[in-house]
Design an enzyme around this catalytic site. Sequence first.
Site, PDB file in Angstrom:
ATOM      1  N   HIS A 228     -44.349 -32.901 -35.991  1.00 40.02           N
ATOM      2  CA  HIS A 228     -44.876 -33.621 -34.836  1.00 40.02           C
ATOM      3  C   HIS A 228     -46.226 -34.268 -35.123  1.00 40.02           C
ATOM      4  CE1 HIS A 228     -46.411 -33.883 -30.541  1.00 40.02           C
ATOM      5  NE2 HIS A 228     -45.239 -34.482 -30.468  1.00 40.02           N
TER       6      HIS A 228
ATOM      7  N   LYS B 184     -49.246 -36.630 -36.759  1.00 40.35           N
ATOM      8  CA  LYS B 184     -49.391 -38.045 -37.101  1.00 40.35           C
ATOM      9  C   LYS B 184     -50.586 -38.187 -38.035  1.00 40.35           C
ATOM     10  CE  LYS B 184     -47.188 -37.895 -32.993  1.00 40.35           C
ATOM     11  NZ  LYS B 184     -47.083 -36.708 -32.133  1.00 40.35           N
TER      12      LYS B 184
ATOM     13  N   ASP C 161     -55.381 -44.456 -50.246  1.00 39.79           N
ATOM     14  CA  ASP C 161     -56.181 -44.326 -51.465  1.00 39.79           C
ATOM     15  C   ASP C 161     -56.991 -43.033 -51.507  1.00 39.79           C
ATOM     16  OD1 ASP C 161     -55.197 -46.672 -52.468  1.00 39.79           O
ATOM     17  OD2 ASP C 161     -56.936 -47.891 -51.928  1.00 39.79           O
TER      18      ASP C 161
ATOM     19  N   HIS D 178     -50.389 -39.739 -23.233  1.00 39.45           N
ATOM     20  CA  HIS D 178     -49.911 -39.046 -24.430  1.00 39.45           C
ATOM     21  C   HIS D 178     -51.061 -38.363 -25.164  1.00 39.45           C
ATOM     22  CE1 HIS D 178     -47.739 -38.823 -28.421  1.00 39.45           C
ATOM     23  NE2 HIS D 178     -46.801 -38.419 -27.586  1.00 39.45           N
TER      24      HIS D 178
ATOM     25  N   LYS E 177     -54.025 -35.912 -26.594  1.00 42.58           N
ATOM     26  CA  LYS E 177     -54.187 -34.491 -26.902  1.00 42.58           C
ATOM     27  C   LYS E 177     -55.604 -34.307 -27.453  1.00 42.58           C
ATOM     28  CE  LYS E 177     -49.668 -35.620 -28.251  1.00 42.58           C
ATOM     29  NZ  LYS E 177     -49.022 -35.499 -26.993  1.00 42.58           N
TER      30      LYS E 177
ATOM     31  N   ASP F  29     -68.905 -28.670 -24.261  1.00 43.70           N
ATOM     32  CA  ASP F  29     -70.362 -28.543 -24.363  1.00 43.70           C
ATOM     33  C   ASP F  29     -71.021 -29.740 -25.039  1.00 43.70           C
ATOM     34  OD1 ASP F  29     -70.426 -26.225 -22.949  1.00 43.70           O
ATOM     35  OD2 ASP F  29     -70.822 -24.907 -24.656  1.00 43.70           O
TER      36      ASP F  29
END
Length: 386
Positions: free
Chosen positions: A111, A113, A118, A290, A292, A297
């Site tokens: 899941h 990404k 390089d 979508h 996450k 603080d």
Amino acid sequence: MQLLPRNHVVLLRDGAAFFPALLTAIASARHSVWLETYIFTQDETGQTVANALQAAAARGVQVNLLLDGFGSGGLSDAFQRSLLEAGVRLLFFRPEIGLWPFQRQRLRRLHRKLALIDGRIGFVGGINIINDKSSPATPPRFDYAVQVTGPVCMDIAKTMSQQWRRTSRIQWKHDWIMPPVRLPRQPETGEQAAALVVRNNGRHRRDIENAYLTAMENAQREIIIANAYFLPGVRFRRALVAAAERGVSVTLLLQGRLDHALLQFACRGYFHQLVKAGVRIVEYRRGLMHAKVAVIDHQWSTVGSSNIDPFSILVAREANLVIRHVGFAKTLRQDLLKEIRESGVEVSVDMLRKRWWGYRVLPWLAYQMVRALMGMAGYGQDAYRE
């Protein structure tokens, strides 16, 4: 989790910022492009990225493309063939070949990404290779990624090369198996301390969850979490409630529009408990969400692929970047507060009381279904036991 100093991390909001940055990096590649994603589609965005990968391979760059067998399982044979014929090394993590839908391993998805160009330009986040606007009239899918240079890219390289070697070996692509990546020490390009935190089914089963828990348990002022699919386990809920009870301002920005109904209804079963404890819950209503991410603080941040639900926390392979830097946290925090202010609807106790009885029953039923699914697959017995 070891924070590495002297990185340069740039926040990328939505596909409008992410895809130009990724394409520019791929166009500049001289020797290698690594790309992992859950969803890779054949829409205009996917074709543009595919063209960039093919162009890189044509000029002699080694291009390794690792896709999830479920999330990207809809790619046509012709599309895959065009990539392979151009010299792109294409592999699928756990191809969907079984007919039995409740196989334990079927839930173990790739899941995360990640991209690395390089060995020096990394990308971490939640944005798949897909057009983030379902139509010209709709707002883009609310999401984030980061572009990073500096010492943390060595950990990105190590993580991606390990997964590539393992997948190549399992699928008998022995000519694609490469020795472990040994990059020279990366130049110190900025002032942000950062760490790549991964979740897998080996030594790092709880790393992302523990990173969140440690930050929340140490929070003194404020916790802001934006997460599209939010169904936390017992430890996570207790940490949120404990923070609110000791006077920390706790805000959750969650998906307001139904996308994955089962998880979202199950999540709503916790709303009353959390709101009553002093946790502020805001539903994002402008479009699909979508994201996450989190800011704690005014200095601790994370951006990545991991939802806070049983599938991400307990099953899937995920990757988040944790950043400790006041300036970066300020940028992300301001953007989240803007969306909360302009695109959010706050959930109150009165609102929960007034909802029709079926809306109160559905979350309980959805939660029981999620627990049953996880139990059938052999996961979540402890984390989701009251």
